[in-house]
Design a protein around this motif. Structure first.
Motif, short mmCIF file in Angstrom:
data_model
loop_
_atom_site.label_atom_id
_atom_site.label_comp_id
_atom_site.label_asym_id
_atom_site.label_seq_id
_atom_site.Cartn_x
_atom_site.Cartn_y
_atom_site.Cartn_z
N ASP A 14 0.96 -1.02 0.01
CA ASP A 14 -0.03 -0.06 -0.05
C ASP A 14 0.95 1.29 -0.04
O ASP A 14 1.60 1.50 1.24
CB ASP A 14 -0.80 0.01 1.41
CG ASP A 14 -1.87 0.98 1.32
OD1 ASP A 14 -1.84 1.98 0.47
OD2 ASP A 14 -2.62 1.35 2.36
N ASP A 16 0.16 4.62 -0.01
CA ASP A 16 0.00 5.55 1.11
C ASP A 16 0.25 5.28 2.35
O ASP A 16 0.91 6.06 2.96
CB ASP A 16 -1.59 5.67 1.13
CG ASP A 16 -2.13 6.53 -0.12
OD1 ASP A 16 -1.40 7.46 -0.94
OD2 ASP A 16 -3.18 6.44 -0.54
N ASN A 17 0.24 3.87 2.69
CA ASN A 17 0.73 3.50 4.08
C ASN A 17 2.22 3.28 4.10
O ASN A 17 2.99 4.10 5.09
CB ASN A 17 0.24 2.03 4.28
CG ASN A 17 0.87 1.48 5.81
OD1 ASN A 17 0.49 2.00 6.76
ND2 ASN A 17 1.63 0.26 5.62
N TYR A 18 3.04 3.10 2.98
CA TYR A 18 4.56 2.93 2.81
C TYR A 18 5.00 4.47 3.06
O TYR A 18 5.78 4.82 3.74
CB TYR A 18 4.85 2.52 1.46
CG TYR A 18 6.26 2.76 1.08
CD1 TYR A 18 7.24 1.99 1.76
CD2 TYR A 18 6.70 3.69 0.58
CE1 TYR A 18 8.75 2.21 1.66
CE2 TYR A 18 8.28 3.96 0.24
CZ TYR A 18 9.07 2.99 0.76
OH TYR A 18 10.32 3.18 0.73
N ASP A 20 3.33 7.21 4.46
CA ASP A 20 3.22 7.50 6.08
C ASP A 20 4.15 6.83 7.05
O ASP A 20 4.80 7.63 7.87
CB ASP A 20 1.66 6.82 6.40
CG ASP A 20 0.44 7.58 5.77
OD1 ASP A 20 1.07 8.94 5.50
OD2 ASP A 20 -0.40 7.18 5.94
N VAL A 21 4.55 5.85 6.69
CA VAL A 21 5.61 5.09 7.75
C VAL A 21 6.89 5.73 7.43
O VAL A 21 7.76 6.32 8.37
CB VAL A 21 5.77 3.59 7.29
CG1 VAL A 21 6.95 3.11 7.89
CG2 VAL A 21 4.39 2.72 7.73
N SER A 24 7.06 9.32 8.70
CA SER A 24 7.04 9.17 10.36
C SER A 24 8.39 8.85 10.82
O SER A 24 8.81 9.41 11.71
CB SER A 24 6.04 7.96 10.83
OG SER A 24 5.92 7.93 12.03
#
Length: 65
Positions: A14, A16-18, A20-21, A24
């Protein structure tokens, strides 16, 4: 991300998740005490105090130089 080969995009999962991680993790690193001391450190006095031969190498693509 769109320019990455399909195989690479699939391996990331994913997107978007990648992102975000990664964001962060980077923010955590930039807000660390180590990073603050790295940015604030002025090596000039230590270099001026040296009384031995020194070889200084410059890495144009090194983002920490």
């Amino acid at each position: 991300m769109e320019a990455l080969p399909e195989r690479t995009r699939n391996a990331l999962g994913d997107i978007d998740n990648y992102v975000d991680v990664i964001v962060s993790q980077e923010l955590s690193a930039w807000q660390s005490a180590w990073f603050a001391s790295f940015v604030e450190y002025d090596p000039s006095p230590a270099i001026a105090a040296l009384r031995v031969p020194v070889i200084a190498l410059f890495g144009e693509l090194d983002t920490q130089v």
